[in-house]
Scaffold this active site. Structure first.
Site, mmCIF file in Angstrom:
data_model
loop_
_atom_site.group_PDB
_atom_site.id
_atom_site.type_symbol
_atom_site.label_atom_id
_atom_site.label_comp_id
_atom_site.label_asym_id
_atom_site.label_seq_id
_atom_site.Cartn_x
_atom_site.Cartn_y
_atom_site.Cartn_z
ATOM 1 N N ARG A 111 23.744 -97.125 89.683
ATOM 2 C CA ARG A 111 23.402 -97.157 91.099
ATOM 3 C C ARG A 111 23.018 -95.743 91.553
ATOM 4 N NH1 ARG A 111 21.904 -100.556 95.132
ATOM 5 N NH2 ARG A 111 23.173 -100.418 97.003
ATOM 6 N N THR A 383 13.974 -105.662 94.951
ATOM 7 C CA THR A 383 14.861 -105.605 93.804
ATOM 8 C C THR A 383 14.291 -106.547 92.760
ATOM 9 O OG1 THR A 383 16.640 -105.200 95.326
ATOM 10 C CG2 THR A 383 17.284 -106.039 93.171
ATOM 11 N N THR A 401 16.810 -101.948 91.438
ATOM 12 C CA THR A 401 16.277 -101.957 92.802
ATOM 13 C C THR A 401 15.747 -100.614 93.272
ATOM 14 O OG1 THR A 401 16.848 -102.494 95.089
ATOM 15 C CG2 THR A 401 18.576 -101.488 93.791
ATOM 16 N N ASN A 403 15.547 -100.800 96.669
ATOM 17 C CA ASN A 403 15.960 -101.375 97.940
ATOM 18 C C ASN A 403 14.841 -102.261 98.469
ATOM 19 O OD1 ASN A 403 17.776 -102.133 99.777
ATOM 20 N ND2 ASN A 403 17.642 -100.342 101.084
ATOM 21 N N ASP A 425 21.591 -98.688 102.315
ATOM 22 C CA ASP A 425 22.660 -99.615 101.930
ATOM 23 C C ASP A 425 24.040 -99.072 102.302
ATOM 24 O OD1 ASP A 425 21.398 -101.876 101.059
ATOM 25 O OD2 ASP A 425 21.442 -101.378 98.939
ATOM 26 N N SER A 454 26.383 -102.306 97.146
ATOM 27 C CA SER A 454 25.264 -103.174 96.782
ATOM 28 C C SER A 454 25.686 -104.636 96.887
ATOM 29 C CB SER A 454 24.868 -102.856 95.342
ATOM 30 O OG SER A 454 23.908 -103.768 94.879
ATOM 31 N N SER A 455 24.691 -105.513 96.844
ATOM 32 C CA SER A 455 24.972 -106.949 96.750
ATOM 33 C C SER A 455 24.532 -107.503 95.403
ATOM 34 C CB SER A 455 24.210 -107.713 97.844
ATOM 35 O OG SER A 455 24.575 -107.254 99.108
ATOM 36 N N GLY A 475 17.055 -109.931 96.521
ATOM 37 C CA GLY A 475 17.209 -110.629 97.809
ATOM 38 C C GLY A 475 18.206 -109.978 98.752
HETATM 39 O O1 DON Z 1 21.676 -103.181 96.262
HETATM 40 C C1 DON Z 1 21.402 -104.013 97.126
HETATM 41 O O2 DON Z 1 22.156 -104.884 97.458
HETATM 42 C C2 DON Z 1 20.021 -103.970 97.764
HETATM 43 N N1 DON Z 1 19.504 -102.644 97.722
HETATM 44 C C3 DON Z 1 19.151 -104.965 97.094
HETATM 45 C C4 DON Z 1 17.782 -105.056 97.706
HETATM 46 C C5 DON Z 1 17.044 -106.275 97.357
HETATM 47 O O3 DON Z 1 17.517 -107.145 96.665
HETATM 48 C C6 DON Z 1 15.696 -106.425 97.950
HETATM 49 N N2 DON Z 1 15.000 -107.523 97.381
HETATM 50 N N3 DON Z 1 14.407 -108.375 97.884
#
Ligand code: DON
Length: 570
Positions: A111, A383, A401, A403, A425, A454-455, A475
């Site tokens: 990350r 991502t 990602t 982002n 984030d 993060s997700s 997502g």
């Molecule tokens: O780490 C995360 O949760 C976000 N930066 C992810 C971003 C993401 O999935 C965008 N995609 N559509």
């Protein structure tokens, strides 16, 4: 005529770069000028599912030449950095979760992290207002990139030399590839932002509009990749590439320094493992909230007769929505980088806590986020995801990602790659939503060297302690709920990989107090939920999920219908 010359020189140069025959080139395994998209397939030995056909094909070709799933992951991820610039990256970060054929589990955290000069209130003006423009775009929105460190952290598990794994990406960048219509549309849509957030000319901007079938050549990126090939991680974190990053930061008032780059390290984490209806689930721990949310949501619905309720039935969607609401309320309060904040993982995933969280669930009656807050603990878009399985039984899931789409929109001048806007984030101010509407507080406040919550949820499933499925998706905050639904679809409803991925999805994240639904989500269920008191919001695509699942000893592979995503294998 021009195209023919290009192809001839292309073949000649790649021959001299690698000892082996090149993978990429006209008439080779991966033809950058002619390719098509395959959404589903049943492979007998090895499979790669990723967001772009050329990247999936590169991964499959590497395995055909004797590489394993780790080789394929490295080559695919590097290829994505070239052919899928909206999210594939070397200027961002990601998480890898893997299970080796011998059963060993592995999770690598690469990350991005806050630069040393970052501080808690760096995105607040003098009156304390949140400046999301700065956390979401341009130079100051970037965390220190982790991808290249992550790739090298995975190298001990690979079989082929790094130079061979990176060469396809170099060739794709140096000699170009034909872009898809989706990519052309994205470049056109973001042209003004590219102009606004860059100080130097960049490959993604041209005078006339892009169209599908145009060739994109990225010479600067090819040079950066060659420096990584020749010098390892130092080819990115030190020397010329680092100089170019720091010069870019200085031109655009960013704050990443040589020290930040030199000090960046990927970290090994302890994977999160739990069971759902007898299947073993393996997912990513903090600093992602993805795996934790997945445990909580699956465990909250496990006591209920999900299959009997029926797929997309009102009963089931309500139950899953209420599980999502409660898990996301906990995300906002308790989750952050475990090296900076004590994340109560044990409590949040304990049976007693999960049971208590669902005590106030009332079937048939809409919950309210105003009253259902985080649980009480007594102890102190863009991502991309890659799923890979190989003939030996190695399983690799990587979500990576920048982002949002094209990250900060800032390309490092002379180095040809986009930087992330991952700083958004963090919780830039308590209660102020990030670009995905997620709120947070102290647990996810900015601090130097800290990794933003993060997700992302790269996830593996085992059945009887044997590989069963590899999955993940982009997502933003919808990632854990998409993976949640994909698992329920496969485990409770016995769906094919393609159906599990492609059926309409829904999402609740505590705040805002809404159920988001894809446009093709069934109206009957939607109206019944509205009558119960839920507020709904129809929206575009949720996720781009890539799944490989075992089917009678074969690898049933599915690439999400929602993009150019593609399977490749043999
Ligand atoms: O780490 C995360 O949760 C976000 N930066 C992810 C971003 C993401 O999935 C965008 N995609 N559509």
């Amino acid at each position: 005529m021009k195209k023919i010359c290009l192809l001839v020189s292309f073949v000649a140069v790649t021959f001299s770069c690698t000892a082996r025959q090149p993978i990429v080139g006209a008439g080779k395994e991966v033809d950058p000028y002619h390719y098509s998209i395959t959404k589903t397939a049943l492979f007998s030995k090895a499979s790669v599912v990723s967001a772009h056909p050329l990247a999936s094909q590169v991964g499959a070709a590497v395995m055909k030449r004797g590489g394993n799933a780790f080789d394929a992951m490295i080559a695919t991820q590097l290829a994505l950095a070239v052919v899928y610039p909206g999210a594939g990256n070397i200027g961002g970060g990601g998480f890898l979760i893997a299970r080796k054929a011998n059963g060993q589990l592995l999770s690598i955290d690469y990350r991005e992290q806050a630069p040393a000069k970052a501080h808690r209130d760096m995105y607040l003006d003098s009156a304390g207002n949140a400046l999301t423009e700065l956390s979401q775009n341009g130079h100051l929105s970037s965390g220190v990139p982790g991808t290249v460190a992550g790739l090298f952290a995975a190298m001990p598990y690979a079989k082929l030399p790094f130079a061979e794994l990176i060469q396809p990406a170099i060739d794709l960048a140096e000699f170009g590839y034909v872009i898809t219509e989706e990519e052309a549309a994205n470049f056109n849509a973001d042209k003004n932002d590219f102009v606004k957030y860059n100080t130097q000319p960049l490959a993604f901007v041209k005078q006339v509009a892009w169209k599908g079938g145009d060739t994109l050549v990225q010479k600067d990126l090819a040079e950066t990749l060659k420096r990584i090939r020749d010098n390892g991680a130092k080819g990115f974190y030190e020397g010329t590439t680092a100089d170019l990053i720091v010069a870019e930061m200085q031109r655009g008032k960013g704050c990443i320094t040589h020290e930040d780059l030199k000090n960046y390290r990927a970290k090994e984490r302890e994977p999160l493992t739990f069971t759902y209806r007898g299947y073993q689930v393996i997912s990513f721990p903090p600093p992602s909230s993805g795996g934790l949310l997945l445990v909580q949501m699956l465990k909250m619905i496990e006591p209920f007769p999900v299959a009997r309720y029926g797929f997309h039935s009102t009963e089931l969607v309500q139950l899953m929505t209420e599980a999502e609401r409660r898990a996301y309320a906990d995300r906002a309060e308790y989750m952050g980088d475990p090296d900076f904040w004590n994340v109560p993982v044990k409590t949040l995933t304990s049976d007693a806590y999960i049971t208590a969280r669902m005590k106030d669930f009332v079937p048939g009656k809409a919950g309210k986020s105003e009253t259902i807050k985080a649980g009480i603990i007594k102890e102190s878009e863009e991502t991309t995801h890659i799923s890979i399985m190989d003939a030996q039984g190695n399983m690799v899931a990587v979500t990576t990602t920048l982002n949002n789409h094209y990250g900060s929109k800032t390309v490092v001048g002379g180095a040809g790659f986009l930087l992330n806007d991952e700083m958004d984030d963090f919780s830039i101010k308590p209660g102020v939503p990030n670009m995905y509407g997620a709120v947070g507080g102290e647990a996810n406040a900015i601090a130097p060297g800290k990794r933003m919550l993060s997700s992302m949820a790269p996830t593996l499933l085992l059945k009887n302690n044997k590989p069963y499925a590899v999955m993940g998706t982009p997502g933003g905050t919808t990632i854990p709920t998409s993976v949640f639904q994909t698992i329920v679809n496969m485990v409770d409803f016995n769906m094919s990989a393609a159906d599990a991925v492609n059926k309409p999805k829904f999402h609740h994240q505590w705040l805002p107090d809404l159920i988001y639904m894809e446009k093709d989500f069934p109206d009957v269920t939607a109206s019944a939920l509205e009558k119960m008191g839920y507020q709904l919001d129809r929206r575009g695509n949720i996720g781009r999920t890539e799944v490989i699942k075992m089917n009678n000893g074969k690898l049933e592979s599915a690439a999400d219908k929602r993009g150019d995503d593609c399977v490749a294998g043999f």
